[in-house]
Design an enzyme around this catalytic site. Sequence first.
Site, PDB file in Angstrom:
ATOM      1  N   SER A 155       0.865  -1.183   0.000  1.00 29.96           N
ATOM      2  CA  SER A 155       0.000   0.000   0.000  1.00 29.96           C
ATOM      3  C   SER A 155       0.898   1.227   0.000  1.00 29.96           C
ATOM      4  CB  SER A 155      -0.860  -0.033   1.271  1.00 29.96           C
ATOM      5  OG  SER A 155      -1.403   1.219   1.561  1.00 29.96           O
ATOM      6  N   TYR A 169      -3.133  -0.411  10.084  1.00 30.33           N
ATOM      7  CA  TYR A 169      -3.008  -0.750   8.654  1.00 30.33           C
ATOM      8  C   TYR A 169      -1.579  -0.511   8.176  1.00 30.33           C
ATOM      9  CZ  TYR A 169      -4.330  -0.946   3.680  1.00 30.33           C
ATOM     10  OH  TYR A 169      -4.438  -1.263   2.345  1.00 30.33           O
TER      11      TYR A 169
HETATM   12  P1  NAP Z   1     -11.872  -5.618  -1.541  1.00 30.86           P
HETATM   13  O1  NAP Z   1     -12.485  -5.130  -2.802  1.00 30.86           O
HETATM   14  O2  NAP Z   1     -12.569  -5.388  -0.245  1.00 30.86           O
HETATM   15  O3  NAP Z   1     -11.568  -7.188  -1.716  1.00 30.86           O
HETATM   16  C1  NAP Z   1     -11.017  -7.889  -0.656  1.00 30.86           C
HETATM   17  C2  NAP Z   1     -10.885  -9.333  -1.064  1.00 30.86           C
HETATM   18  O4  NAP Z   1     -10.247 -10.060   0.006  1.00 30.86           O
HETATM   19  C3  NAP Z   1     -12.222  -9.996  -1.309  1.00 30.86           C
HETATM   20  O5  NAP Z   1     -12.067 -10.989  -2.291  1.00 30.86           O
HETATM   21  C4  NAP Z   1     -12.514 -10.618   0.044  1.00 30.86           C
HETATM   22  O6  NAP Z   1     -13.455 -11.674  -0.106  1.00 30.86           O
HETATM   23  C5  NAP Z   1     -11.120 -11.098   0.437  1.00 30.86           C
HETATM   24  N1  NAP Z   1     -10.920 -11.269   1.875  1.00 30.86           N
HETATM   25  C6  NAP Z   1     -11.019 -10.339   2.851  1.00 30.86           C
HETATM   26  N2  NAP Z   1     -10.794 -10.885   4.058  1.00 30.86           N
HETATM   27  C7  NAP Z   1     -10.543 -12.199   3.846  1.00 30.86           C
HETATM   28  C8  NAP Z   1     -10.251 -13.291   4.678  1.00 30.86           C
HETATM   29  N3  NAP Z   1     -10.159 -13.155   6.015  1.00 30.86           N
HETATM   30  N4  NAP Z   1     -10.039 -14.510   4.117  1.00 30.86           N
HETATM   31  C9  NAP Z   1     -10.132 -14.667   2.775  1.00 30.86           C
HETATM   32  N5  NAP Z   1     -10.395 -13.667   1.926  1.00 30.86           N
HETATM   33  C10 NAP Z   1     -10.617 -12.453   2.460  1.00 30.86           C
HETATM   34  O7  NAP Z   1     -10.413  -4.983  -1.324  1.00 30.86           O
HETATM   35  P2  NAP Z   1      -9.353  -4.362  -2.342  1.00 30.86           P
HETATM   36  O8  NAP Z   1      -9.466  -2.897  -2.291  1.00 30.86           O
HETATM   37  O9  NAP Z   1      -9.397  -5.062  -3.649  1.00 30.86           O
HETATM   38  O10 NAP Z   1      -8.010  -4.722  -1.571  1.00 30.86           O
HETATM   39  C11 NAP Z   1      -7.224  -5.845  -1.931  1.00 30.86           C
HETATM   40  C12 NAP Z   1      -5.837  -5.653  -1.323  1.00 30.86           C
HETATM   41  O11 NAP Z   1      -5.266  -4.453  -1.819  1.00 30.86           O
HETATM   42  C13 NAP Z   1      -5.850  -5.519   0.221  1.00 30.86           C
HETATM   43  O12 NAP Z   1      -4.723  -6.172   0.758  1.00 30.86           O
HETATM   44  C14 NAP Z   1      -5.746  -4.016   0.420  1.00 30.86           C
HETATM   45  O13 NAP Z   1      -5.173  -3.687   1.662  1.00 30.86           O
HETATM   46  C15 NAP Z   1      -4.843  -3.657  -0.744  1.00 30.86           C
HETATM   47  N6  NAP Z   1      -4.893  -2.255  -1.137  1.00 30.86           N
HETATM   48  C16 NAP Z   1      -6.039  -1.701  -1.597  1.00 30.86           C
HETATM   49  C17 NAP Z   1      -6.019  -0.363  -1.979  1.00 30.86           C
HETATM   50  C18 NAP Z   1      -7.232   0.327  -2.523  1.00 30.86           C
HETATM   51  O14 NAP Z   1      -7.172   1.554  -2.726  1.00 30.86           O
HETATM   52  N7  NAP Z   1      -8.332  -0.374  -2.762  1.00 30.86           N
HETATM   53  C19 NAP Z   1      -4.864   0.395  -1.879  1.00 30.86           C
HETATM   54  C20 NAP Z   1      -3.719  -0.216  -1.384  1.00 30.86           C
HETATM   55  C21 NAP Z   1      -3.740  -1.542  -1.021  1.00 30.86           C
HETATM   56  P3  NAP Z   1     -14.419 -12.126   1.140  1.00 30.86           P
HETATM   57  O15 NAP Z   1     -14.838 -10.884   1.864  1.00 30.86           O
HETATM   58  O16 NAP Z   1     -15.525 -12.875   0.479  1.00 30.86           O
HETATM   59  O17 NAP Z   1     -13.565 -13.016   1.992  1.00 30.86           O
END
Ligand code: NAP
Length: 271
Positions: A155, A169
């Site tokens: 991130s 975080y």
């Molecule tokens: P998202 O749309 O909320 O998707 C999260 C995914 O992780 C979903 O598939 C969710 O499915 C799964 N997940 C969450 N908790 C879980 C668990 N305990 N066991 C198994 N699966 C789990 O999030 P995103 O924004 O794509 O983020 C993905 C990654 O990118 C994360 O690590 C986040 O910190 C990182 N990130 C995101 C951003 C951003 O701006 N969006 C920026 C920097 C980093 P279920 O809920 O069905 O389990």
Amino acid sequence: MSSTASGHGPFDLTGRVALITGGSRGIGRAMAVALASAGASIAAMARTATDLDDLVAEIGPNHAIAIAGDVNKREDNERAVTETVARFGHLDIYVPVAGTNRRKKLLDITDEDYDVIVGTNLRAVYAGCQAAVRAMIPAHGGAREVSGKVITVGSLASVQGVAPGMTAYAASKGGVALLTKALAVELAPHNIQANCIAPGFILTDLNRAFLSAEPRKSWVLGRIPAGRFGAPVDVAPTAIYLAGGASDFVTGQVIAVDGGFLSGSDWNQGQ
Ligand code: NAP
């Protein structure tokens, strides 16, 4: 590039097998679709089976399987690896994307909040890497003919504090970045490369409501030189590069995909 022995190009993932946690939605789903489009077979893990089924339908059941599980459970991480190898024969690419956040300031955050955030974002990456890497190393029964790859997701908070309410975080994502570097050093003799993608502000379920509220929206957009939020498809192609022979001499890197956020400051204010 050592892993083009199959005769395919450096971005061709034909014959390779990727296990992606958090592969059902957001950034993980876009990575799953991108890696599949480059030829990889995909095992996607998340807690919600229906979302996984949608992904498998999109990629096609010959090249994708769904693994319902929670990354916070060690046995689920180990089962995910076992099911991947049972279905596709081997594991080449491990992509722990699952993550979460609860934005609370230091004095408001509870031990339970901290455990969920750091457990999902960092401890689960460590536990998942243990299970996945074991399956990639021939001495442990792995059957890999090409370079192995670990692609973690950090991130902006892997390298800076970003904003109030990010202590747990940032602790988790800073940890992911350095875990990745340490893995890169340790796994290099096994021809396994480990790199970390650090997305900037990407609109997903995780932050859509947070980033839509003013004045926050304007504040953030004013600091992204590209002038827009990212989409999951902006991040996914970097995973193709890091998954294939193109990146066989690249390891231990934290690669920001952020529209320039980390390179600028009040970018629009100077216009
Ligand atoms: P998202 O749309 O909320 O998707 C999260 C995914 O992780 C979903 O598939 C969710 O499915 C799964 N997940 C969450 N908790 C879980 C668990 N305990 N066991 C198994 N699966 C789990 O999030 P995103 O924004 O794509 O983020 C993905 C990654 O990118 C994360 O690590 C986040 O910190 C990182 N990130 C995101 C951003 C951003 O701006 N969006 C920026 C920097 C980093 P279920 O809920 O069905 O389990």
